[in-house]
Design a protein around this motif. Structure first.
Motif, PDB file in Angstrom:
ATOM      1  N   HIS A  81       0.879  -1.178   0.000  1.00 52.66           N
ATOM      2  CA  HIS A  81       0.000   0.000   0.000  1.00 52.66           C
ATOM      3  C   HIS A  81       0.910   1.221   0.000  1.00 52.66           C
ATOM      4  CE1 HIS A  81      -3.738  -2.204   0.714  1.00 52.66           C
ATOM      5  NE2 HIS A  81      -2.962  -3.045   1.378  1.00 52.66           N
ATOM      6  N   GLN A  84       0.581   4.120   2.490  1.00 49.67           N
ATOM      7  CA  GLN A  84       0.738   3.821   3.917  1.00 49.67           C
ATOM      8  C   GLN A  84       2.186   3.879   4.381  1.00 49.67           C
ATOM      9  OE1 GLN A  84      -1.321   0.086   4.781  1.00 49.67           O
ATOM     10  NE2 GLN A  84      -3.099   0.721   3.596  1.00 49.67           N
ATOM     11  N   LEU A  96      -7.997  -5.251  12.195  1.00 52.12           N
ATOM     12  CA  LEU A  96      -8.065  -4.713  10.824  1.00 52.12           C
ATOM     13  C   LEU A  96      -9.178  -3.686  10.627  1.00 52.12           C
ATOM     14  CD1 LEU A  96      -7.156  -4.926   7.818  1.00 52.12           C
ATOM     15  CD2 LEU A  96      -8.768  -6.814   7.585  1.00 52.12           C
ATOM     16  N   TRP A  99      -8.335  -0.597  12.534  1.00 47.44           N
ATOM     17  CA  TRP A  99      -7.116  -0.013  11.953  1.00 47.44           C
ATOM     18  C   TRP A  99      -7.421   0.789  10.690  1.00 47.44           C
ATOM     19  CZ3 TRP A  99      -4.704  -1.643   7.237  1.00 47.44           C
ATOM     20  CH2 TRP A  99      -3.373  -1.262   7.063  1.00 47.44           C
ATOM     21  N   LEU A 100      -8.299   0.248   9.853  1.00 52.73           N
ATOM     22  CA  LEU A 100      -8.640   0.967   8.615  1.00 52.73           C
ATOM     23  C   LEU A 100      -9.265   2.317   8.935  1.00 52.73           C
ATOM     24  CD1 LEU A 100     -10.094  -1.991   6.498  1.00 52.73           C
ATOM     25  CD2 LEU A 100      -8.038  -0.691   5.968  1.00 52.73           C
ATOM     26  N   THR A 104      -5.745   4.198   8.916  1.00 57.22           N
ATOM     27  CA  THR A 104      -5.331   4.005   7.529  1.00 57.22           C
ATOM     28  C   THR A 104      -6.091   4.896   6.553  1.00 57.22           C
ATOM     29  OG1 THR A 104      -4.606   1.812   8.090  1.00 57.22           O
ATOM     30  CG2 THR A 104      -5.023   2.209   5.771  1.00 57.22           C
ATOM     31  N   GLU A 108      -4.328   7.746   4.153  1.00 55.80           N
ATOM     32  CA  GLU A 108      -4.518   7.681   2.694  1.00 55.80           C
ATOM     33  C   GLU A 108      -5.228   8.940   2.169  1.00 55.80           C
ATOM     34  OE1 GLU A 108      -5.898   3.960   1.059  1.00 55.80           O
ATOM     35  OE2 GLU A 108      -4.522   2.781   2.295  1.00 55.80           O
ATOM     36  N   ARG A 215     -10.593  -2.318  -3.408  1.00 58.53           N
ATOM     37  CA  ARG A 215      -9.836  -2.462  -2.151  1.00 58.53           C
ATOM     38  C   ARG A 215     -10.076  -3.838  -1.525  1.00 58.53           C
ATOM     39  NH1 ARG A 215      -7.800   1.836   1.234  1.00 58.53           N
ATOM     40  NH2 ARG A 215      -6.464   0.619   2.574  1.00 58.53           N
ATOM     41  N   PHE A 216     -11.308  -4.119  -1.242  1.00 59.38           N
ATOM     42  CA  PHE A 216     -11.776  -5.460  -0.877  1.00 59.38           C
ATOM     43  C   PHE A 216     -13.291  -5.402  -0.850  1.00 59.38           C
ATOM     44  CE2 PHE A 216     -11.461  -5.451   4.156  1.00 59.38           C
ATOM     45  CZ  PHE A 216     -11.900  -4.135   4.225  1.00 59.38           C
ATOM     46  N   HIS A 242      -7.933  -7.707  -1.613  1.00 56.45           N
ATOM     47  CA  HIS A 242      -7.725  -8.516  -0.416  1.00 56.45           C
ATOM     48  C   HIS A 242      -8.776  -9.622  -0.386  1.00 56.45           C
ATOM     49  CE1 HIS A 242      -5.924  -4.618   0.612  1.00 56.45           C
ATOM     50  NE2 HIS A 242      -5.085  -5.313   1.362  1.00 56.45           N
ATOM     51  N   GLU A 245      -8.839 -12.150   4.514  1.00 56.78           N
ATOM     52  CA  GLU A 245      -7.632 -11.787   5.277  1.00 56.78           C
ATOM     53  C   GLU A 245      -7.764 -12.112   6.758  1.00 56.78           C
ATOM     54  OE1 GLU A 245      -6.441  -7.698   4.911  1.00 56.78           O
ATOM     55  OE2 GLU A 245      -4.840  -7.899   6.371  1.00 56.78           O
ATOM     56  N   HIS A 279      -3.251 -11.939   1.070  1.00 57.56           N
ATOM     57  CA  HIS A 279      -3.464 -12.706   2.313  1.00 57.56           C
ATOM     58  C   HIS A 279      -4.087 -14.073   2.093  1.00 57.56           C
ATOM     59  CE1 HIS A 279      -2.278  -9.036   4.390  1.00 57.56           C
ATOM     60  NE2 HIS A 279      -3.070  -8.402   3.553  1.00 57.56           N
ATOM     61  N   SER A 304       2.347  -9.009   8.154  1.00 59.91           N
ATOM     62  CA  SER A 304       1.054  -8.377   8.356  1.00 59.91           C
ATOM     63  C   SER A 304       0.073  -9.361   8.990  1.00 59.91           C
ATOM     64  CB  SER A 304       0.535  -7.885   7.009  1.00 59.91           C
ATOM     65  OG  SER A 304      -0.801  -7.547   7.070  1.00 59.91           O
ATOM     66  N   ASP A 330       3.048  -5.997   2.393  1.00 59.09           N
ATOM     67  CA  ASP A 330       1.820  -5.341   2.845  1.00 59.09           C
ATOM     68  C   ASP A 330       2.110  -4.058   3.609  1.00 59.09           C
ATOM     69  OD1 ASP A 330      -0.928  -4.965   3.017  1.00 59.09           O
ATOM     70  OD2 ASP A 330      -1.110  -6.081   4.887  1.00 59.09           O
TER      71      ASP A 330
HETATM   72  N1  GUN Z   1      -8.055  -4.694   3.739  1.00 61.32           N
HETATM   73  C1  GUN Z   1      -8.578  -3.604   3.167  1.00 61.32           C
HETATM   74  N2  GUN Z   1      -7.685  -2.618   3.103  1.00 61.32           N
HETATM   75  C2  GUN Z   1      -6.562  -3.093   3.631  1.00 61.32           C
HETATM   76  C3  GUN Z   1      -5.270  -2.538   3.849  1.00 61.32           C
HETATM   77  O1  GUN Z   1      -4.990  -1.392   3.541  1.00 61.32           O
HETATM   78  N3  GUN Z   1      -4.367  -3.361   4.416  1.00 61.32           N
HETATM   79  C4  GUN Z   1      -4.644  -4.628   4.778  1.00 61.32           C
HETATM   80  N4  GUN Z   1      -3.697  -5.385   5.309  1.00 61.32           N
HETATM   81  N5  GUN Z   1      -5.846  -5.163   4.617  1.00 61.32           N
HETATM   82  C5  GUN Z   1      -6.800  -4.400   4.046  1.00 61.32           C
END
Ligand code: GUN
Ligand code: FE
Length: 458
Positions: A81, A84, A96, A99-100, A104, A108, A215-216, A242, A245, A279, A304, A330
């Motif tokens: 990323h 990041q 996670l 954290w986003l 994160t 971003e 992104r996911f 992703h 994960e 992942h 990660s 990651d």
């Molecule tokens: N899943 C969605 N966004 C992210 C990211 O920025 N990092 C990780 N590790 N997982 C995510």
């Protein structure tokens, strides 16, 4: 160091075209074409070796790498990323999904500021190249201008890279301050980046490629996932996202779509040849089969995973099934940007999966798995040839038809972590020491497509 295009490179080193096997290259001659592609690899037992060496010496096309140095294929980092990077080594204290939102998305979002983006991306690309990452697969941000800057910086620096505009439009999960305005905006931004990269006047060798990047699933509406699947097909583009994960992510997709992440991505047309799934820790045997059939790949991000996954990716099982797997740092889910650290973490995680971790349990009860460990040979393969194969790019090995993407390891670099005892160690034991103990100062040269990359201005 100078370009090796059109030269005969005399070197010793290692590569691992086959998973689990290392070839020690002692005094080989690598003929590099004017296009930076390897034309021939001439081993000392080849009857033409002496004559080729003499001819190149006579006509001034010989480049002899210093005695005692080791040439390795450059590293392929399948999951970075880019925005990041300022957060590397911070913010690893929450799950996670927290954290986003907490760390994160705010960092971003700063890439709306193009001066900040230019500075941060230049530092990142310069650092990664210096650490031997010759091919990098990057997530950008939602910002079109910053994404173009990242592509321009990679092109200027000469790093081989896949770059994607992060697509994330779901108001249920993405904050107002960091979200694509609409499906149309996300698709247009993705298409514009594809166009920018493919038509860039300085990208004639296609060193930089676009990658469609939802992104996911939790960040994207179904409409966006559908459009991005169609876009990847229409433009014949790599895809990255992703997949399964963490327990939370895996469960989220099951609850929303009623199928696994892998199957859902496939239904949206996002599981294609060269798709890179970050992942994939919780994939089932059926998911593995699907990934294999589609010729997609897993970016294993062991560092990660220690912070966010809650489990260890079943790497050996995936390899035995014949999946394409490579390694990813990651950044910044993993707190190290170098592929040496990813390789080390992959080995360690595979061993802890095998042994189990709870000292209160008897050794035979400590783990439910056996035969999961990998060694440095497999880790080195994954960091080089495995990553290249995952992307379908001819990199990561010294073979005719491959780009001369390489790093030179100097064990004598005074500030490096590597110390060799030639009287004690030989053959691939030396590679083992390199994988476990080399550090940035030991990488004294980097070539990508046979040319030396240039440090981006920060
Ligand atoms: N899943 C969605 N966004 C992210 C990211 O920025 N990092 C990780 N590790 N997982 C995510
Ligand atoms: Fe990631």
């Amino acid at each position: 160091m100078i370009s090796v295009r059109g030269k005969l490179v005399r070197a010793s080193g290692f590569h691992a075209p086959v998973c689990g096997e290392v070839e020690c290259l002692n005094d080989v001659l690598i003929a590099v074409g004017a296009d930076g592609v390897i034309a021939e690899v001439i081993r000392p037992d080849d009857e033409t070796h002496a004559a080729r060496l003499a001819a190149a010496r006579a006509d001034g096309t010989l480049l002899e790498l210093p005695a005692g140095t080791f040439l390795l294929p450059g590293f392929v980092d399948l999951h970075i990323h880019a925005p990041q990077y300022p957060q590397l080594g911070n913010a690893l204290d929450v799950p996670l999904e927290v954290w986003l939102q907490k760390y994160t998305f705010p960092i971003e979002a700063r890439y709306a500021d193009t001066a900040f983006a230019r500075h941060a991306y230049s530092l990142l690309v310069g650092d990664l190249v210096a650490c031997g990452t010759t091919t990098a697969v990057y997530y950008g941000t939602i910002h079109d201008e910053a994404n173009r800057q990242l592509a321009d910086i990679c092109i200027e620096a000469g790093q081989r890279a896949l770059i994607g505009k992060v697509a994330m439009d779901d108001p249920e999960s993405c904050p107002d301050y960091y979200r694509d305005e609409s499906v149309e905006a996300a698709v247009a931004g993705t298409a514009c980046l594809i166009e920018h990269i493919r038509s860039h006047p300085d990208n004639g060798e296609n060193r930089v490629l676009p990658v469609v990047t939802p992104r996911f699933i939790p960040s994207c509406t179904d409409d966006l996932l559908t459009e991005l699947g169609a876009l990847a097909q229409a433009h014949d583009c790599h895809v990255q996202t992703h997949c399964s994960e963490s327990d939370w992510e895996h469960g989220y997709v099951l609850a929303r779509h009623g199928v696994s992440d892998t199957e859902s991505l496939d239904r949206f047309g996002l599981l294609r040849k060269g798709s890179v799934l970050g992942h994939a820790n919780f994939i089932s045997a059926a998911d593995m089969e699907r990934i294999k059939v589609r010729e997609a790949a897993v970016a294993h991000c062991p560092l990660s995973n220690a912070y966010f996954a809650g489990a260890v990716f079943p790497l050996k099982a995936a390899l035995e099934k014949g999946l394409h797997v490579g390694l990813g740092t990651d950044i910044s889910g993993g707190p190290a940007g170098t592929m040496f650290e990813s390789a080390r973490a992959a080995i360690m995680a595979s061993r802890m999966l095998e042994s189990g971790t709870d000292p209160d349990l008897a050794p035979e009860e400590r783990s439910t798995r056996s035969d999961t460990r990998i060694d440095f040979r497999t880790a080195f393969h994954l960091a080089t040839a495995g990553g290249g194969a995952a992307l379908g790019l001819p990199v990561g090995r010294f073979e005719p038809g491959c780009h001369f993407d390489a790093v030179l390891i100097d064990p004598a670099a005074p500030l490096g972590g590597l110390r060799l005892w030639p009287e004690l160690h030989a053959g691939d034991e030396i590679l083992q020491k390199i994988v476990y103990t080399a550090s940035r100062p030991n990488i004294t040269n980097v070539w990508i497509g046979g040319t030396a990359p240039s440090a981006p201005a920060t």
